[in-house]
Scaffold this active site. Structure first.
Site, PDB file in Angstrom:
ATOM      1  N   ILE A   1       0.859  -1.193   0.000  1.00 24.80           N
ATOM      2  CA  ILE A   1       0.000   0.000   0.000  1.00 24.80           C
ATOM      3  C   ILE A   1       0.896   1.245   0.000  1.00 24.80           C
ATOM      4  O   ILE A   1       1.950   1.267   0.645  1.00 24.80           O
ATOM      5  CB  ILE A   1      -0.894  -0.007   1.276  1.00 24.80           C
ATOM      6  CG1 ILE A   1      -1.817  -1.220   1.284  1.00 24.80           C
ATOM      7  CG2 ILE A   1      -1.671   1.295   1.405  1.00 24.80           C
ATOM      8  CD1 ILE A   1      -2.971  -1.159   0.307  1.00 24.80           C
ATOM      9  N   LEU A   2       0.466   2.267  -0.735  1.00 25.67           N
ATOM     10  CA  LEU A   2       1.205   3.537  -0.755  1.00 25.67           C
ATOM     11  C   LEU A   2       0.376   4.600  -0.040  1.00 25.67           C
ATOM     12  O   LEU A   2      -0.837   4.690  -0.233  1.00 25.67           O
ATOM     13  CB  LEU A   2       1.483   3.953  -2.201  1.00 25.67           C
ATOM     14  CG  LEU A   2       2.382   2.982  -2.984  1.00 25.67           C
ATOM     15  CD1 LEU A   2       2.395   3.320  -4.471  1.00 25.67           C
ATOM     16  CD2 LEU A   2       3.807   2.986  -2.416  1.00 25.67           C
TER      17      LEU A   2
ATOM     18  N   HIS B   1      -6.119  -3.523 -11.931  1.00 31.03           N
ATOM     19  CA  HIS B   1      -6.846  -4.337 -10.955  1.00 31.03           C
ATOM     20  C   HIS B   1      -7.680  -5.372 -11.710  1.00 31.03           C
ATOM     21  O   HIS B   1      -8.357  -5.026 -12.682  1.00 31.03           O
ATOM     22  CB  HIS B   1      -7.744  -3.452 -10.081  1.00 31.03           C
ATOM     23  CG  HIS B   1      -8.455  -4.241  -9.033  1.00 31.03           C
ATOM     24  ND1 HIS B   1      -7.833  -4.686  -7.884  1.00 31.03           N
ATOM     25  CD2 HIS B   1      -9.718  -4.725  -8.984  1.00 31.03           C
ATOM     26  CE1 HIS B   1      -8.701  -5.398  -7.170  1.00 31.03           C
ATOM     27  NE2 HIS B   1      -9.847  -5.427  -7.812  1.00 31.03           N
TER      28      HIS B   1
HETATM   29  C1  GAR Z   1      -2.500  -9.266 -11.776  1.00 30.81           C
HETATM   30  O1  GAR Z   1      -3.633 -10.057 -12.024  1.00 30.81           O
HETATM   31  C2  GAR Z   1      -2.909  -7.889 -11.280  1.00 30.81           C
HETATM   32  O2  GAR Z   1      -4.075  -7.418 -11.881  1.00 30.81           O
HETATM   33  C3  GAR Z   1      -3.144  -8.179  -9.817  1.00 30.81           C
HETATM   34  O3  GAR Z   1      -2.077  -9.025  -9.450  1.00 30.81           O
HETATM   35  C4  GAR Z   1      -1.696  -9.818 -10.596  1.00 30.81           C
HETATM   36  C5  GAR Z   1      -0.211  -9.685 -10.808  1.00 30.81           C
HETATM   37  O4  GAR Z   1       0.243 -10.578 -11.789  1.00 30.81           O
HETATM   38  N1  GAR Z   1      -3.159  -6.960  -9.039  1.00 30.81           N
HETATM   39  C6  GAR Z   1      -3.958  -6.787  -7.998  1.00 30.81           C
HETATM   40  O5  GAR Z   1      -4.712  -7.627  -7.566  1.00 30.81           O
HETATM   41  C7  GAR Z   1      -3.877  -5.404  -7.373  1.00 30.81           C
HETATM   42  N2  GAR Z   1      -4.947  -5.185  -6.442  1.00 30.81           N
HETATM   43  P1  GAR Z   1       1.622 -10.353 -12.539  1.00 30.81           P
HETATM   44  O6  GAR Z   1       2.713 -10.210 -11.485  1.00 30.81           O
HETATM   45  O7  GAR Z   1       1.793 -11.625 -13.354  1.00 30.81           O
HETATM   46  O8  GAR Z   1       1.495  -9.139 -13.413  1.00 30.81           O
END
Ligand code: GAR
Length: 205
Positions: A95-96, A112
């Site tokens: 979190i920032l 997201h």
């Molecule tokens: C992705 O699905 C992204 O949308 C999600 O984490 C995953 C990272 O995958 N982010 C969140 O849930 C943020 N709230 P990656 O490392 O393969 O890009």
């Protein structure tokens, strides 16, 4: 031509980082240049992807920093030393604070894996988002790219794309479909939109 210098912040596998790297290579981010990758912990695969692409890659640990303020100061020092214009959160799970986000108004974006305002906010990240969508029983989900402010997943929406949920989906299967059909497409598009705005071009060329 001047390009916006982009930092990508990651915490995991980095498939969204890879989408950005590929997009830049294929000329899809003409207004920006990926200039540094910062991970919230050492050893994550995203750092290797950055290395392979020849992008400077660093890890900053929230735990090792001791406090949120010290952690964010380390991030700010790195961002300054790489003369960063904009920040892409690509699966970055720390979190920032408002102090941090206020320094980069409309210059931080996040991906997201749902259609905000569904299944978002504190506690909704990664597979948990898809588990929640499946257990609620929605028939459509998707991904959202939004500006980042102090409210988790609360900043202005830039792009969204819907993805169908199919019978028999597991969280893992759904996560992969949302990545393939939405995240890996939207994130480079949004990065280009914001970079173009920063360097003063029209948002849609
Ligand atoms: C992705 O699905 C992204 O949308 C999600 O984490 C995953 C990272 O995958 N982010 C969140 O849930 C943020 N709230 P990656 O490392 O393969 O890009």
């Amino acid at each position: 031509m001047k390009k916006a210098r982009i930092a990508v912040l990651v915490s995991g596998g980095g498939t969204n980082l890879q989408a950005l790297i590929d997009a830049e290579k294929n000329g899809k981010i003409p207004s920006g240049t990926l200039s540094v990758v910062i991970a919230s912990k050492p050893g994550v695969y995203a750092l290797e992807r950055a290395d392979q692409a020849g992008i400077p890659a660093l890890a900053v640990s929230r735990k090792a920093s001791g406090s949120q303020a010290a952690f964010e100061q380390q991030l700010l020092d790195i961002l300054e030393s790489y003369r960063i214009d904009m920040i892409v959160l690509a699966g970055f799970l720390s979190i920032l604070s408002k102090d941090f986000t206020d320094r980069y108004p409309q210059r931080i974006i996040n991906i997201h894996p749902s259609l905000i305002p569904a299944f978002c906010g504190a506690g909704y990240y990664g597979l948990k988002v898809h588990e929640a969508a499946l257990s609620y029983g929605v028939k459509v989900t998707g991904a959202t790219v939004h500006y980042v402010n102090e409210v988790p997943d609360g900043g202005q929406i830039l792009l969204q794309k819907a993805v169908e949920i199919l019978p028999g989906d597991t969280p893992q299967v759904l996560q992969r479909r949302v990545m393939e059909q939405a995240e890996w497409i939207l994130l480079p598009q949004a990065a280009e939109m914001v970079a173009a705005k920063i360097i003063g071009k029209e948002e849609h060329a």
